[in-house]
Scaffold this motif. Structure first.
Motif, PDB file in Angstrom:
ATOM      1  N   ARG A 118      -6.481  -1.679   1.590  1.00 17.36           N
ATOM      2  CA  ARG A 118      -5.443  -0.757   2.042  1.00 17.36           C
ATOM      3  C   ARG A 118      -4.074  -1.009   1.404  1.00 17.36           C
ATOM      4  O   ARG A 118      -3.348  -0.067   1.094  1.00 17.36           O
ATOM      5  CB  ARG A 118      -5.319  -0.838   3.566  1.00 17.36           C
ATOM      6  CG  ARG A 118      -6.598  -0.404   4.283  1.00 17.36           C
ATOM      7  CD  ARG A 118      -6.408  -0.399   5.789  1.00 17.36           C
ATOM      8  NE  ARG A 118      -6.312  -1.739   6.370  1.00 17.36           N
ATOM      9  CZ  ARG A 118      -7.348  -2.462   6.756  1.00 17.36           C
ATOM     10  NH1 ARG A 118      -8.584  -1.997   6.589  1.00 17.36           N
ATOM     11  NH2 ARG A 118      -7.184  -3.654   7.318  1.00 17.36           N
ATOM     12  N   ASP A 119      -3.703  -2.269   1.243  1.00 13.94           N
ATOM     13  CA  ASP A 119      -2.392  -2.606   0.700  1.00 13.94           C
ATOM     14  C   ASP A 119      -2.409  -4.077   0.269  1.00 13.94           C
ATOM     15  O   ASP A 119      -3.452  -4.739   0.366  1.00 13.94           O
ATOM     16  CB  ASP A 119      -1.279  -2.341   1.722  1.00 13.94           C
ATOM     17  CG  ASP A 119      -1.546  -2.990   3.078  1.00 13.94           C
ATOM     18  OD1 ASP A 119      -2.153  -4.085   3.113  1.00 13.94           O
ATOM     19  OD2 ASP A 119      -1.156  -2.412   4.114  1.00 13.94           O
ATOM     20  N   VAL A 120      -1.275  -4.591  -0.184  1.00  7.62           N
ATOM     21  CA  VAL A 120      -1.229  -5.962  -0.700  1.00  7.62           C
ATOM     22  C   VAL A 120      -1.504  -6.980   0.401  1.00  7.62           C
ATOM     23  O   VAL A 120      -2.196  -7.991   0.177  1.00  7.62           O
ATOM     24  CB  VAL A 120       0.122  -6.253  -1.375  1.00  7.62           C
ATOM     25  CG1 VAL A 120       0.174  -7.700  -1.862  1.00  7.62           C
ATOM     26  CG2 VAL A 120       0.356  -5.309  -2.542  1.00  7.62           C
ATOM     27  N   ASP A 121      -0.984  -6.739   1.584  1.00  9.42           N
ATOM     28  CA  ASP A 121      -1.219  -7.658   2.696  1.00  9.42           C
ATOM     29  C   ASP A 121      -2.718  -7.736   3.018  1.00  9.42           C
ATOM     30  O   ASP A 121      -3.276  -8.830   3.189  1.00  9.42           O
ATOM     31  CB  ASP A 121      -0.439  -7.194   3.922  1.00  9.42           C
ATOM     32  CG  ASP A 121      -0.605  -8.145   5.103  1.00  9.42           C
ATOM     33  OD1 ASP A 121      -0.272  -9.343   4.950  1.00  9.42           O
ATOM     34  OD2 ASP A 121      -1.067  -7.708   6.171  1.00  9.42           O
ATOM     35  N   HIS A 122      -3.362  -6.585   3.059  1.00 12.23           N
ATOM     36  CA  HIS A 122      -4.813  -6.542   3.298  1.00 12.23           C
ATOM     37  C   HIS A 122      -5.560  -7.231   2.159  1.00 12.23           C
ATOM     38  O   HIS A 122      -6.529  -7.967   2.381  1.00 12.23           O
ATOM     39  CB  HIS A 122      -5.260  -5.086   3.444  1.00 12.23           C
ATOM     40  CG  HIS A 122      -6.691  -4.925   3.840  1.00 12.23           C
ATOM     41  ND1 HIS A 122      -7.544  -4.016   3.243  1.00 12.23           N
ATOM     42  CD2 HIS A 122      -7.439  -5.561   4.788  1.00 12.23           C
ATOM     43  CE1 HIS A 122      -8.745  -4.104   3.798  1.00 12.23           C
ATOM     44  NE2 HIS A 122      -8.702  -5.022   4.736  1.00 12.23           N
ATOM     45  N   PHE A 123      -5.101  -7.010   0.929  1.00 15.44           N
ATOM     46  CA  PHE A 123      -5.686  -7.643  -0.255  1.00 15.44           C
ATOM     47  C   PHE A 123      -5.736  -9.163  -0.094  1.00 15.44           C
ATOM     48  O   PHE A 123      -6.779  -9.799  -0.303  1.00 15.44           O
ATOM     49  CB  PHE A 123      -4.849  -7.258  -1.476  1.00 15.44           C
ATOM     50  CG  PHE A 123      -5.248  -7.916  -2.763  1.00 15.44           C
ATOM     51  CD1 PHE A 123      -6.095  -7.273  -3.651  1.00 15.44           C
ATOM     52  CD2 PHE A 123      -4.755  -9.171  -3.122  1.00 15.44           C
ATOM     53  CE1 PHE A 123      -6.452  -7.873  -4.859  1.00 15.44           C
ATOM     54  CE2 PHE A 123      -5.101  -9.769  -4.313  1.00 15.44           C
ATOM     55  CZ  PHE A 123      -5.951  -9.118  -5.184  1.00 15.44           C
ATOM     56  N   LYS A 124      -4.601  -9.755   0.287  1.00 16.10           N
ATOM     57  CA  LYS A 124      -4.537 -11.212   0.429  1.00 16.10           C
ATOM     58  C   LYS A 124      -5.432 -11.700   1.567  1.00 16.10           C
ATOM     59  O   LYS A 124      -6.108 -12.735   1.442  1.00 16.10           O
ATOM     60  CB  LYS A 124      -3.097 -11.651   0.673  1.00 16.10           C
ATOM     61  CG  LYS A 124      -2.193 -11.498  -0.539  1.00 16.10           C
ATOM     62  CD  LYS A 124      -0.773 -11.974  -0.223  1.00 16.10           C
ATOM     63  CE  LYS A 124       0.140 -11.864  -1.421  1.00 16.10           C
ATOM     64  NZ  LYS A 124       1.536 -12.300  -1.114  1.00 16.10           N
ATOM     65  N   LYS A 125      -5.437 -10.969   2.669  1.00  9.79           N
ATOM     66  CA  LYS A 125      -6.257 -11.375   3.810  1.00  9.79           C
ATOM     67  C   LYS A 125      -7.749 -11.295   3.496  1.00  9.79           C
ATOM     68  O   LYS A 125      -8.538 -12.119   3.966  1.00  9.79           O
ATOM     69  CB  LYS A 125      -5.922 -10.510   5.028  1.00  9.79           C
ATOM     70  CG  LYS A 125      -4.560 -10.820   5.632  1.00  9.79           C
ATOM     71  CD  LYS A 125      -4.245  -9.899   6.798  1.00  9.79           C
ATOM     72  CE  LYS A 125      -2.893 -10.239   7.417  1.00  9.79           C
ATOM     73  NZ  LYS A 125      -2.530  -9.286   8.506  1.00  9.79           N
ATOM     74  N   VAL A 126      -8.125 -10.304   2.700  1.00 12.30           N
ATOM     75  CA  VAL A 126      -9.541 -10.168   2.315  1.00 12.30           C
ATOM     76  C   VAL A 126      -9.950 -11.291   1.374  1.00 12.30           C
ATOM     77  O   VAL A 126     -10.874 -12.061   1.651  1.00 12.30           O
ATOM     78  CB  VAL A 126      -9.803  -8.795   1.658  1.00 12.30           C
ATOM     79  CG1 VAL A 126     -11.170  -8.789   0.956  1.00 12.30           C
ATOM     80  CG2 VAL A 126      -9.753  -7.674   2.691  1.00 12.30           C
ATOM     81  N   TYR A 127      -9.271 -11.391   0.237  1.00  9.68           N
ATOM     82  CA  TYR A 127      -9.725 -12.290  -0.827  1.00  9.68           C
ATOM     83  C   TYR A 127      -9.421 -13.767  -0.566  1.00  9.68           C
ATOM     84  O   TYR A 127     -10.087 -14.642  -1.133  1.00  9.68           O
ATOM     85  CB  TYR A 127      -9.143 -11.864  -2.171  1.00  9.68           C
ATOM     86  CG  TYR A 127      -9.806 -10.622  -2.728  1.00  9.68           C
ATOM     87  CD1 TYR A 127     -11.133 -10.658  -3.151  1.00  9.68           C
ATOM     88  CD2 TYR A 127      -9.115  -9.420  -2.824  1.00  9.68           C
ATOM     89  CE1 TYR A 127     -11.757  -9.527  -3.664  1.00  9.68           C
ATOM     90  CE2 TYR A 127      -9.734  -8.281  -3.336  1.00  9.68           C
ATOM     91  CZ  TYR A 127     -11.050  -8.337  -3.752  1.00  9.68           C
ATOM     92  OH  TYR A 127     -11.673  -7.221  -4.255  1.00  9.68           O
ATOM     93  N   TYR A 128      -8.448 -14.053   0.291  1.00 13.89           N
ATOM     94  CA  TYR A 128      -8.123 -15.442   0.573  1.00 13.89           C
ATOM     95  C   TYR A 128      -8.475 -15.845   2.001  1.00 13.89           C
ATOM     96  O   TYR A 128      -7.979 -16.848   2.507  1.00 13.89           O
ATOM     97  CB  TYR A 128      -6.637 -15.710   0.268  1.00 13.89           C
ATOM     98  CG  TYR A 128      -6.378 -15.681  -1.221  1.00 13.89           C
ATOM     99  CD1 TYR A 128      -6.580 -16.807  -2.007  1.00 13.89           C
ATOM    100  CD2 TYR A 128      -5.991 -14.505  -1.850  1.00 13.89           C
ATOM    101  CE1 TYR A 128      -6.386 -16.771  -3.385  1.00 13.89           C
ATOM    102  CE2 TYR A 128      -5.790 -14.457  -3.227  1.00 13.89           C
ATOM    103  CZ  TYR A 128      -5.998 -15.596  -3.982  1.00 13.89           C
ATOM    104  OH  TYR A 128      -5.809 -15.552  -5.357  1.00 13.89           O
ATOM    105  N   GLY A 129      -9.367 -15.101   2.599  1.00 10.98           N
ATOM    106  CA  GLY A 129      -9.875 -15.416   3.925  1.00 10.98           C
ATOM    107  C   GLY A 129     -11.368 -15.691   3.873  1.00 10.98           C
ATOM    108  O   GLY A 129     -11.975 -15.746   2.795  1.00 10.98           O
ATOM    109  N   PRO A 130     -11.997 -15.853   5.029  1.00 14.44           N
ATOM    110  CA  PRO A 130     -13.432 -16.181   5.073  1.00 14.44           C
ATOM    111  C   PRO A 130     -14.327 -15.104   4.460  1.00 14.44           C
ATOM    112  O   PRO A 130     -15.348 -15.431   3.850  1.00 14.44           O
ATOM    113  CB  PRO A 130     -13.708 -16.378   6.566  1.00 14.44           C
ATOM    114  CG  PRO A 130     -12.555 -15.761   7.283  1.00 14.44           C
ATOM    115  CD  PRO A 130     -11.383 -15.865   6.372  1.00 14.44           C
ATOM    116  N   VAL A 131     -13.952 -13.843   4.602  1.00 14.72           N
ATOM    117  CA  VAL A 131     -14.766 -12.772   4.008  1.00 14.72           C
ATOM    118  C   VAL A 131     -14.736 -12.875   2.491  1.00 14.72           C
ATOM    119  O   VAL A 131     -15.773 -12.747   1.818  1.00 14.72           O
ATOM    120  CB  VAL A 131     -14.281 -11.382   4.477  1.00 14.72           C
ATOM    121  CG1 VAL A 131     -14.949 -10.274   3.664  1.00 14.72           C
ATOM    122  CG2 VAL A 131     -14.593 -11.178   5.957  1.00 14.72           C
TER     123      VAL A 131
END
Length: 329
Positions: A118-131
């Protein structure tokens, strides 16, 4: 007496081995390791700079015992050839987007799934999180390539020599797309006539009217000077893509554990730095391109999302992963 001497000798050898092990330090101190990197980016480009930063950090933090030699600007081949080089050992690292691996397995194509991130914040949460960690491990298992880190490339925009003010204007548009199935299917659903094509042919093809347009982040439009052969930039932002460091998984795992950790830690750090750089320059890139004469306009992205809503049916293996990405809050 002999048994006693033998026991004493073994004990002494064991102690010596222990001392040697304690003093050996990191595994990379045993012998220099030289890794060959290839990418297609030119001096001044964000990703060219990211590659230089990665190489410098790895060499510095290893005390010069791990070095990365860079073949930039496509000097050893385009990105498909470079990735093939990972398989045969002519390259150790390739800097490219995650989705470029979809020719080896469908899963990396998720990176180009339209309107998923959705956006840069979502990008970081996706790729640098458990998922994201789970996704990268699964990519390694299914494609045999290890990906490290994710750098925000900037949202992808449509550019064209014809005005595109609505989704209806996309119908029949001859559009260059990367030679990857996800991009081709996306634009077919939107009504365009996608033409898979490598980067090397793009400028001339747009100049000669072989294709009407292309889609890429603003950074690419600027770096490759597509503004010289494209009149309009349309704010589709249909994909928020991810650059990454690509390794052969098998060969990466043969590196000493501390070298693997160094490459992973610095790879992620540099990609996050590049992400912040890209975010800070996107606005300036638009102004720069407008200064070159490109005309910018918005488009109904709600209508675009509706047109591609069923793309998951074309990629049933990706549907569960698309749900996982979308559900990251």
């Amino acid at each position: 007496m002999l048994k006693t001497n033998k026991r004493a000798m073994l004990k002494a050898l064991g102690a010596a081995a222990m001392v040697a092990g304690m003093s050996a330090g990191p595994a990379w101190a045993q012998a220099p390791i030289v890794l060959k990197m290839a990418h297609i980016y030119n001096p001044g480009n964000i990703w060219f700079n990211a590659a230089e930063s990665y190489a410098k950090a790895v060499e510095t933090k290893s005390g010069g015992k791990v070095k990365i030699q860079i073949a930039a600007s496509g000097s050893t081949g385009d990105w498909p050839a470079s990735i093939e080089g990972l398989k045969i050992g002519t390259n150790d690292i390739v800097l490219q987007s995650i989705g470029t691996l979809d020719r080896y397995n469908v899963l990396p194509g998720l990176e180009a799934y339209p309107y998923l991130v959705r956006d840069v914040d979502h990008f970081k949460k996706v790729y640098y999180g458990p998922v994201g960690a789970e996704f990268m491990e699964e990519v390694a298992k299914k494609s045999s390539f290890r990906i490290i880190g994710a750098g925000y490339r900037g949202a992808r925009w449509l550019s064209s020599n014809k005005p595109v003010a609505s989704v209806a204007d996309i119908k029949g548009l001859k559009l260059r797309v990367p030679p990857l199935k996800m991009y081709r299917m996306t634009w077919e659903l939107l009504g365009a006539s996608p033409v898979p094509m490598g980067m090397a042919e793009m400028f001339t093809s747009m100049q000669q009217g072989v294709v009407d347009g292309q889609e890429n982040p603003l950074e690419i439009i600027d770096t490759m000077k597509y503004y010289e052969v494209q009149k309009y930039a349309i704010d589709t932002r249909h994909v928020i893509g991810a650059m990454t460091w690509i390794y052969s998984d098998a060969r990466f795992k043969r590196l000493p554990a501390d070298v693997q950790k160094l490459l992973k830690d610095e790879g992620e750090r540099v990609m996050l730095e590049a992400t912040d750089t890209m975010v800070s320059t996107e606005g300036a890139l638009r102004k720069k391109l407008e200064g070159h004469g490109m005309k910018f306009n918005a488009i109904d992205t709600v209508a675009m999302k509706a047109r591609v809503a069923d793309i998951g049916k074309e990629f049933p293996d990706l549907a569960p992963w698309a749900i996982k990405f979308a559900n990251v809050k």
